[in-house]
Write an enzyme that holds these catalytic residues in place. Structure first.
Site, PDB file in Angstrom:
ATOM      1  N   ASP A  75      35.970  -5.674  18.664  1.00 43.28           N
ATOM      2  CA  ASP A  75      36.737  -6.114  17.489  1.00 43.28           C
ATOM      3  C   ASP A  75      36.862  -7.638  17.399  1.00 43.28           C
ATOM      4  O   ASP A  75      37.034  -8.324  18.398  1.00 43.28           O
ATOM      5  CB  ASP A  75      38.166  -5.549  17.570  1.00 43.28           C
ATOM      6  CG  ASP A  75      38.182  -4.051  17.411  1.00 43.28           C
ATOM      7  OD1 ASP A  75      37.117  -3.426  17.527  1.00 43.28           O
ATOM      8  OD2 ASP A  75      39.269  -3.511  17.167  1.00 43.28           O
TER       9      ASP A  75
ATOM     10  N   ASP B 129      34.306   5.972  14.060  1.00 45.94           N
ATOM     11  CA  ASP B 129      34.634   5.096  15.188  1.00 45.94           C
ATOM     12  C   ASP B 129      34.674   5.903  16.491  1.00 45.94           C
ATOM     13  O   ASP B 129      35.490   6.821  16.636  1.00 45.94           O
ATOM     14  CB  ASP B 129      36.014   4.476  14.881  1.00 45.94           C
ATOM     15  CG  ASP B 129      36.360   3.336  15.802  1.00 45.94           C
ATOM     16  OD1 ASP B 129      35.629   3.099  16.766  1.00 45.94           O
ATOM     17  OD2 ASP B 129      37.390   2.681  15.548  1.00 45.94           O
TER      18      ASP B 129
HETATM   19  C1  GAL Z   1      38.760   0.079  16.617  1.00 43.44           C
HETATM   20  C2  GAL Z   1      37.794  -0.461  15.578  1.00 43.44           C
HETATM   21  C3  GAL Z   1      38.598  -1.236  14.575  1.00 43.44           C
HETATM   22  C4  GAL Z   1      39.615  -0.314  13.928  1.00 43.44           C
HETATM   23  C5  GAL Z   1      40.468   0.376  14.990  1.00 43.44           C
HETATM   24  C6  GAL Z   1      41.357   1.449  14.399  1.00 43.44           C
HETATM   25  O1  GAL Z   1      38.050   0.754  17.571  1.00 43.44           O
HETATM   26  O2  GAL Z   1      36.842  -1.277  16.205  1.00 43.44           O
HETATM   27  O3  GAL Z   1      37.743  -1.826  13.609  1.00 43.44           O
HETATM   28  O4  GAL Z   1      38.933   0.625  13.145  1.00 43.44           O
HETATM   29  O5  GAL Z   1      39.675   0.956  15.997  1.00 43.44           O
HETATM   30  O6  GAL Z   1      42.146   2.067  15.363  1.00 43.44           O
END
Ligand code: GAL
Length: 747
Positions: free
Chosen positions: A563, A499
């Site tokens: 998200d 990520d």
């Molecule tokens: C976001 C991601 C989510 C989750 C989250 C965890 O950036 O899109 O799916 O993984 O971080 O902090």
């Protein structure tokens, strides 16, 4: 700590919650708290009403400070809200017992004072025993007795809020704070429990009414069932209710188990005559009860790298125990009859066809599994579970293990759901001396956890960021990529979600494509050096059209958007925008519109049943399968209800997603509120999804020629698993609001 993006998205949830009264209600007479004096830093003298804050800055109450031009500061800050509390509030109140100070949410911890008197605290500061605990998802509603000397009626009062922001955004947010007088009515809350499906197309919902105040409340519960198609009332029921102090009562309410049923629950309190209402679309089942005979539900292809360890669980439903017969299993692989598990070492490059026969006393199922040993993994979209949409940063070993057990015990594994993926929140704050990554105290034995999953035929997924920290503020992989990949291999990891998060700081100002690709290339190469198959999930929210280059990174899936959250706006915005990327999806590389938002979700604490209606959930699952999207359940697996299980265990719907051809559906019709998506399938048939984006039922008459089908010899409703017409050139249907009709057409 919380990712900033999520917080913004959750604002929608809050609004929805308000609409169905799930957040705190507000009485007619309220004084809004819109402005405050603001200072960063910390001094307990600032709680005092007499403190002179004239030189402090002004701040809007209800939005995080970062959104108001304040720097991205983390630490302590104080709000001092000056407000005249009119005695008319008290006079007009029926109960007259307490004043409510409603502060919505606070990022992350607060201690609140009224004229120097502490009236509440939520979360805990780093200095407190037990250390820092963020409680941003909790609503702050503090109550002060009307006769408390701290209240200065008709004079200037100071509500001082000591805030601690532990990361991400900070301040009072996600709602408009106010003060008002509580009524007995405010102490009543009601909650629906999971629906029970009864014989003869009936269903039952229990409603739990709770009196949270120390006073007796009485009123009337009015339950009404409406048929959405003709707007007629199907049944009505009135019940008188008395709830003694701090008590609760449960009422079982029955209704027809059919599409198009709306349930309305109304509670009217006797003293104020005020009414609280919840309304919902009644859950109804579309997937028929599975056959007792064995049925093979797995994908027909499996991609492996030569020499890698293999764990493959045969996905089959029906009455257990099964007897399996496997022929042509390549050398190096063995079969465990007891567990229905193929294990061993992947054969040398080539395609191997394994004949599988599964039988029980009632019948036999035959299937051919093509094992393709070569460069490609994820020949069909990965299916499984991820911790984020339910547990957020509170994920733990125990939660992961119980999710895995539920995957098996609730029979999801029999439909191909196999990955168990830990998202953010597993990493320790510091690495070992030699730089190795370690898990935090919530995960005492990662290798043990991996083996536990593998023994049951499940796969193990993990999460990291190429930056210094993850989106949740945990340890990232920057400068430790090789070491982390080696550790993942040692733990038995089968899937990595990588990520972007804080890596954006590394490349600030560099807008080139290469800058975006670099971290993904680096980890790609480190994963490639591992002697096991690790699915690579790129999570960078679709930046620079990742679908065009995700494959070059060896990505097996790549997130295409920000998200998702459990609202129709979010689902609609993400799902129906997947229109220009179909050409890039296919075996081994899939567009990822994010995880499923069904069941009990909540990103950490206070899980709630998804805010999507049943119609929207059928749309969600149908659209994701049409899009050949990775299917990752995001809910609390222990609380999976019968509706959600029925939604997730439809072999014919899943077969569209797992189809060997791997073609993503394309939108061929977009007329007013109707969209028609078409997905070619490996047997020459086509799946058609007709989606209704309108807020009401819509009739639609689809001329099949318009979607390049001359004639259908069979039209099959895949949700109901039944043929609905033969030899036809059109499909006529009536689709529920935000709902879908999903067909498989054989020409
Ligand atoms: C976001 C991601 C989510 C989750 C989250 C965890 O950036 O899109 O799916 O993984 O971080 O902090």
């Amino acid at each position: 700590m919380k990712p900033f993006k999520i917080v913004k998205a959750l604002f929608f949830l809050f609004l929805i919650g308000q609409a169905s009264f799930k957040a705190v209600a507000q009485n007619g007479n309220a004084v809004y708290l819109k402005e405050a004096k603001f200072s960063i830093g910390n001094d307990n003298a600032w709680a005092d009403s007499a403190f002179n804050d004239l030189n402090w800055k002004n701040i809007k109450v209800g939005d995080v400070w970062q959104e108001q031009g304040y720097p991205d500061y983390h630490g302590f800050a104080w709000y001092r809200i000056h407000v005249i509390i009119p005695s008319s509030l008290k006079k007009q109140s029926v109960w007259g017992d307490s004043l409510r100070i409603f502060l919505a949410h606070v990022n992350d911890v607060d201690e609140t004072y009224l004229n120097g008197k502490k009236i509440g605290k939520t979360g805990s500061y780093p200095q407190d025993a037990g250390g820092y605990v963020s409680k941003w998802p909790a609503i702050r509603s503090y109550h002060v007795a009307a006769n408390d000397q701290a209240i200065k009626w008709d004079q200037d009062n100071v509500i001082a809020v000591k805030v601690y922001d532990g990361g991400g955004s900070g301040g009072i947010f996600m709602g408009q704070p106010y003060i008002d007088m509580l009524e007995k009515f405010d102490g009543i809350s009601f909650e629906q429990t999971a629906v029970k499906f009864l014989p003869k197309q009936q269903a039952e919902r229990s409603l739990n009414l709770e009196n949270k105040f120390n006073t007796t409340v009485s009123g009337k519960l009015h339950f009404k069932v409406i048929n959405e198609l003709n707007k007629k009332t199907v049944l009505e029921k009135n019940t008188n209710i008395t709830l003694t102090p701090l008590s609760h009562k449960t009422y079982a309410l029955q209704f027809p188990q059919l599409e198009g049923i709306r349930l309305i629950y109304e509670f009217t309190e006797n003293e104020t005559g005020k009414t609280k209402t919840i309304t919902e679309i009644a859950p109804y089942l579309l997937t028929p009860a599975p056959s007792q005979k064995p049925e093979f539900n797995g994908a027909s292809v499996l991609g492996v790298h030569p020499g890698s360890p293999v764990i493959y669980k045969i996905a089959a439903s029906g009455k257990k125990p099964f007897k399996y017969r496997l022929q042509n299993l390549p050398k190096g692989l063995a079969f465990d009859q007891e567990k229905g598990l193929i294990t061993g070492v992947a054969p040398q490059q080539g395609e191997y066809h394994v004949n599988i026969v599964i039988s029980n006393k009632l019948g036999t199922a035959k299937a051919i599994l093509k094992i393709k040993s070569g460069k490609q993994l994820a020949l069909t979209p990965p299916m499984g579970w991820n911790s984020w949409n339910c547990w957020g940063l509170t994920v733990s070993d125990a939660k992961v293990r119980s999710s895995a057990n539920a995957m098996i015990n609730k029979g999801l594994v029999d439909y191909g759901w196999t990955y168990i993926n830990i998202d953010d929140g597993w990493q320790a704050p510091v690495r070992e001396k030699n730089g190795d990554i370690v898990a935090n105290e919530k995960f005492p034995d990662m290798k043990g956890l991996g083996s536990f999953l593998h023994q049951q035929g499940l796969k193990f997924g993990i999460y990291s960021s190429p930056g210094t920290t993850t989106c949740g503020g945990y340890m990232g992989s920057l400068n430790h990529e090789a070491q982390d990949a080696t550790t993942y291999n040692y733990w038995g990891v089968d899937y990595l979600k990588y990520d972007l998060c804080s890596y954006s700081n590394q490349i600030a100002g560099d807008t080139s494509l290469l800058a975006q690709q670099k971290p993904y290339m680096l980890m790609r190469d480190k994963l490639a050096q591992q002697p096991r198959d690790i699915i690579y999930s790129l999570c960078q929210y679709g930046i620079k059209d990742v679908w065009k280059w995700g494959r070059q990174m060896n990505g097996n899936l790549w997130r295409t958007t920000e998200d998702i959250t459990d609202t129709w706006q979010s689902l609609r915005g993400i799902g129906f925008s997947q229109i220009n990327n179909a050409a890039y999806a296919g075996p081994s590389g899939w567009n990822d519109p994010d995880m499923l938002i069904v069941g009990q979700v909540g990103w950490g604490e206070n899980l709630h049943q998804t805010h999507l209606t049943p119609y929207e959930q059928y749309t969600h699952m149908s659209l994701w399968c049409m899009l050949s999207a990775p299917l990752l359940i995001g809910c609390d697996m222990d609380k999976l209800d019968d509706f959600t299980l029925n939604l997730l265990k439809n072999r014919e719907v899943i077969a569209l997603d797992q189809d060997e051809l791997g073609k993503q559906a394309e939108r061929l019709i977009n007329e007013k509120n109707i969209q028609v998506w078409v997905k070619p399938l490996s047997d020459g048939s086509k799946a058609i999804g007709i989606f209704n984006l309108a807020d009401d039922y819509s009739g639609y008459n689809l001329d099949l020629e318009k979607v390049k089908i001359n004639k259908a010899s069979i039209v099959r409703d895949v949700w109901q698993q039944k043929n609905i017409s033969k030899n036809t050139k059109r499909i006529v249907c009536n689709i529920p609001p935000h709902g879908v009709r999903l067909y498989r057409i054989t020409s």
